[in-house]
Design an enzyme around this catalytic site. Structure first.
Site, PDB file in Angstrom:
ATOM      1  N   LYS A   1      15.052  -3.327   3.052  1.00 26.30           N
ATOM      2  CA  LYS A   1      14.031  -2.946   2.069  1.00 26.30           C
ATOM      3  C   LYS A   1      14.326  -1.559   1.493  1.00 26.30           C
ATOM      4  O   LYS A   1      14.229  -1.336   0.279  1.00 26.30           O
ATOM      5  CB  LYS A   1      12.643  -2.955   2.726  1.00 26.30           C
ATOM      6  CG  LYS A   1      11.528  -2.695   1.743  1.00 26.30           C
ATOM      7  CD  LYS A   1      10.201  -2.519   2.431  1.00 26.30           C
ATOM      8  CE  LYS A   1       9.546  -3.851   2.707  1.00 26.30           C
ATOM      9  NZ  LYS A   1       8.232  -3.681   3.353  1.00 26.30           N
TER      10      LYS A   1
ATOM     11  N   LEU B   1     -19.148 -11.944  -8.574  1.00 27.60           N
ATOM     12  CA  LEU B   1     -20.065 -13.085  -8.611  1.00 27.60           C
ATOM     13  C   LEU B   1     -19.417 -14.253  -9.356  1.00 27.60           C
ATOM     14  O   LEU B   1     -20.100 -15.065  -9.966  1.00 27.60           O
ATOM     15  CB  LEU B   1     -21.384 -12.690  -9.301  1.00 27.60           C
ATOM     16  CG  LEU B   1     -22.298 -11.755  -8.521  1.00 27.60           C
ATOM     17  CD1 LEU B   1     -23.570 -11.453  -9.313  1.00 27.60           C
ATOM     18  CD2 LEU B   1     -22.675 -12.346  -7.154  1.00 27.60           C
TER      19      LEU B   1
ATOM     20  N   ASN C   1     -15.122  -4.475   2.420  1.00 30.92           N
ATOM     21  CA  ASN C   1     -14.473  -5.778   2.224  1.00 30.92           C
ATOM     22  C   ASN C   1     -15.380  -6.919   2.671  1.00 30.92           C
ATOM     23  O   ASN C   1     -15.450  -7.967   2.020  1.00 30.92           O
ATOM     24  CB  ASN C   1     -13.133  -5.835   2.966  1.00 30.92           C
ATOM     25  CG  ASN C   1     -12.002  -5.269   2.117  1.00 30.92           C
ATOM     26  OD1 ASN C   1     -12.230  -4.796   1.000  1.00 30.92           O
ATOM     27  ND2 ASN C   1     -10.779  -5.318   2.623  1.00 30.92           N
TER      28      ASN C   1
ATOM     29  N   CYS D   1      -6.233  -9.437   2.569  1.00 36.24           N
ATOM     30  CA  CYS D   1      -7.267  -8.496   3.030  1.00 36.24           C
ATOM     31  C   CYS D   1      -8.582  -9.154   3.440  1.00 36.24           C
ATOM     32  O   CYS D   1      -8.992  -9.028   4.591  1.00 36.24           O
ATOM     33  CB  CYS D   1      -7.518  -7.464   1.939  1.00 36.24           C
ATOM     34  SG  CYS D   1      -6.020  -6.597   1.496  1.00 36.24           S
TER      35      CYS D   1
ATOM     36  N   VAL E   1       0.842  -1.210   0.000  1.00 37.13           N
ATOM     37  CA  VAL E   1       0.000   0.000   0.000  1.00 37.13           C
ATOM     38  C   VAL E   1       0.872   1.253   0.000  1.00 37.13           C
ATOM     39  O   VAL E   1       0.632   2.209  -0.748  1.00 37.13           O
ATOM     40  CB  VAL E   1      -0.943   0.026   1.237  1.00 37.13           C
ATOM     41  CG1 VAL E   1      -1.700   1.345   1.302  1.00 37.13           C
ATOM     42  CG2 VAL E   1      -1.906  -1.134   1.209  1.00 37.13           C
TER      43      VAL E   1
ATOM     44  N   ASP F   1      10.599   3.436   6.002  1.00 37.00           N
ATOM     45  CA  ASP F   1      10.346   2.079   6.481  1.00 37.00           C
ATOM     46  C   ASP F   1      11.434   1.714   7.480  1.00 37.00           C
ATOM     47  O   ASP F   1      12.593   2.125   7.316  1.00 37.00           O
ATOM     48  CB  ASP F   1      10.350   1.083   5.306  1.00 37.00           C
ATOM     49  CG  ASP F   1       9.635  -0.206   5.663  1.00 37.00           C
ATOM     50  OD1 ASP F   1       8.520  -0.429   5.153  1.00 37.00           O
ATOM     51  OD2 ASP F   1      10.173  -0.986   6.486  1.00 37.00           O
TER      52      ASP F   1
ATOM     53  N   THR G   1      -5.558  -0.634   7.402  1.00 36.27           N
ATOM     54  CA  THR G   1      -6.919  -1.045   7.776  1.00 36.27           C
ATOM     55  C   THR G   1      -6.955  -1.331   9.267  1.00 36.27           C
ATOM     56  O   THR G   1      -6.270  -2.228   9.757  1.00 36.27           O
ATOM     57  CB  THR G   1      -7.335  -2.289   6.976  1.00 36.27           C
ATOM     58  OG1 THR G   1      -7.257  -1.963   5.587  1.00 36.27           O
ATOM     59  CG2 THR G   1      -8.757  -2.700   7.312  1.00 36.27           C
TER      60      THR G   1
END
Ligand code: UGA
Length: 440
Positions: A47, A253, A211, A263, A23, A42, A129
């Site tokens: 990284k 669907l 979600n 997630c 993200v 970070d 989140t």
């Protein structure tokens, strides 16, 4: 909001991003593309070094090009001071993995907040989140911090496109922090898509509810698929007919072997726990989660129907990632399926176009092939797990000869059932009787 790229680039202030994961990097690169100077921080030194070398730690279409094109405006660092030196908006993008209790683990979010000065000329913009109520609790602990909830709705595999063309941008702030919400709205101003200005708790809930609803749609159509198998209907036809009702809509669907990823499984569990912690039993969500767990295992019954006992049988899995266009295997249906197959005594081999690295770690007992052809050589059955486009392009006619037994279980209803049956395969889809529509 107006069309992308129409605003004055020089008016855009520097932006800070905390957490250079999926993200965070997408957010950082896209804001740089919109003309902002971005400092992405970070704690992981390795990284940051990788990013400094111009390499990305994961697969996301379009992102390498975006990072490369905006190198001048993108700076990676391990120091929060570097970020705070310039940025007024601090987009928090650290992960919130599930704990053993199913609640979201907020330790990384708390660590970020704990490392900030208790007040200053900057605002927290929460993209991670988090459970509804997190913003209020942070404000209680650090009342001097300006706090905005701005949940992300990006999909892996199309994240850059989703960022640049959002369906909506949700910005939640409580009284006193409107100035920060205005600045976040200004940062998103060049993009099209509806702007939803609301309070923090509602913004947090919009994310979790979205979600959970999408996961509900998937579990719903999977149950319709299971019933369709019993009554002789074809779920792909059922979904097509249902989806034309504009109140229902055609997306999400697609019946299959269940949802995965970092997630849906985590966020549905977290919402279930959040409800439970506040004394509410979220019955529907419990069922959604249970249906998804069972759905991953239904392939076993389909294989046994044709092969009898799976002991010693060689089963080829096509695709391992939780969906195409990503190398992410978190909560992938392939993990449960491979373990169940091995539990039944089968020998499992697999091929995925990009998830091989992740697979080596997560599935040490699975034989990883270098191509779909190699995986299918001598196999008693093939199971399509991830709908990578290249699997539809395979020379299935030729492959039939290479397999010991021409059985295909198409876990995503992705392959051409009629053509495969024509080529001599036994084809089993999900929710498609007699081998799938047109299969006879
Ligand atoms: C999901 C949401 O779609 C994003 O809006 C959200 O921002 C993101 O989670 C997040 O919270 O970060 P993502 O996990 O990338 O995005 O993947 P999806 O494309 O939504 O697919 C999730 C799973 O559902 C996959 O395993 C996919 O195969 C499955 N799926 C999807 C179905 O089984 N049937 C469908 O019809 C659609």
């Amino acid at each position: 909001m107006s069309a992308a790229g129409s605003s004055d680039v020089s008016a855009r202030g520097p932006i800070g991003v905390v957490g250079a994961g999926w993200v965070g990097l997408v957010t950082a690169a896209c804001f740089a593309e919109l003309g902002h100077d971005v400092r992405a921080m970070d704690v992981d030194e390795a990284k940051v070094a990788t990013l400094d070398d111009g390499e990305l730690p994961f697969h996301e279409p379009g992102l390498p090009e975006l990072v490369e094109r905006n190198r001048e405006r993108l700076r990676f660092t391990t120091s929060m001071e570097d970020v705070l030196e310039v940025a007024r908006l601090l987009f928090v993008c650290v992960d919130t993995p599930p704990t053993y209790s199913g609640d979201a683990d907020l330790s990384r979010v708390r660590a970020v907040i704990g490392n900030l000065p208790p007040e200053g000329e900057f605002a927290i913009v929460m993209k991670s989140t988090v459970p509804a109520g997190t913003g209020a609790s942070i404000k209680r602990d650090v009342p001097g911090l300006a706090y905005v909830s701005c949940p992300e709705f990006l999909k892996e595999g199309s994240a850059v496109e989703d960022f640049m063309h959002p369906d909506r941008v949700v910005i939640g702030a409580d009284s006193g922090d409107e100035w920060a919400a205005d600045e976040v709205a200004a940062a998103y101003e060049p993009l099209d898509g509806e702007l939803v200005r609301t309070d923090v708790a509602s913004a947090e809930m919009i994310k979790l509810a979205s979600n959970a609803f999408l996961a509900t749609k998937i579990s719903f159509i999977n149950e319709i698929a299971n019933v369709s198998e019993l009554v002789g209907a074809d779920v792909t036809e059922v979904a097509r007919g249902m989806g034309l009702d504009e109140r229902i809509g055609p997306s999400f669907l697609r019946a299959g072997i269940g949802y995965g990823g970092s997630c849906f499984p985590k966020d549905t569990q977290a919402l279930k726990q959040l409800a439970g912690n506040t004394g509410y039993h979220f019955q529907l969500l419990n069922a959604v989660i249970e249906v998804n767990e069972l759905q991953k295992r239904r392939v076993i019954g389909k294989l046994e129907k044709h092969l009898g006992s799976l002991v010693g049988k060689e089963i080829a899995l096509l695709g391992l990632a939780f969906k195409p266009d990503t190398d992410d295997m978190r909560e992938a249906s392939s993990l449960v399926l491979a373990a169940r197959l091995q539990g039944e005594g089968a020998q499992v081999r697999a091929y995925d176009p990009v998830a091989e690295g992740a697979a080596q770690e997560l599935l040490p007992a699975v034989d990883l092939a270098e191509s779909a052809e190699q995986a299918l050589d001598g196999a008693d059955a093939a199971v399509l797990v991830t709908e990578w486009p290249e699997f539809a392009e395979l020379d299935w006619g030729g492959l039939r000869e290479r397999m010991s037994n021409p059985l295909i279980v198409d876990g995503r209803n992705f392959l051409d059932a009629a053509a495969l049956r024509e080529a001599g395969f036994t084809y089993e889809g999900i929710g498609r009787p007699n081998g799938g529509a047109g299969g006879g």
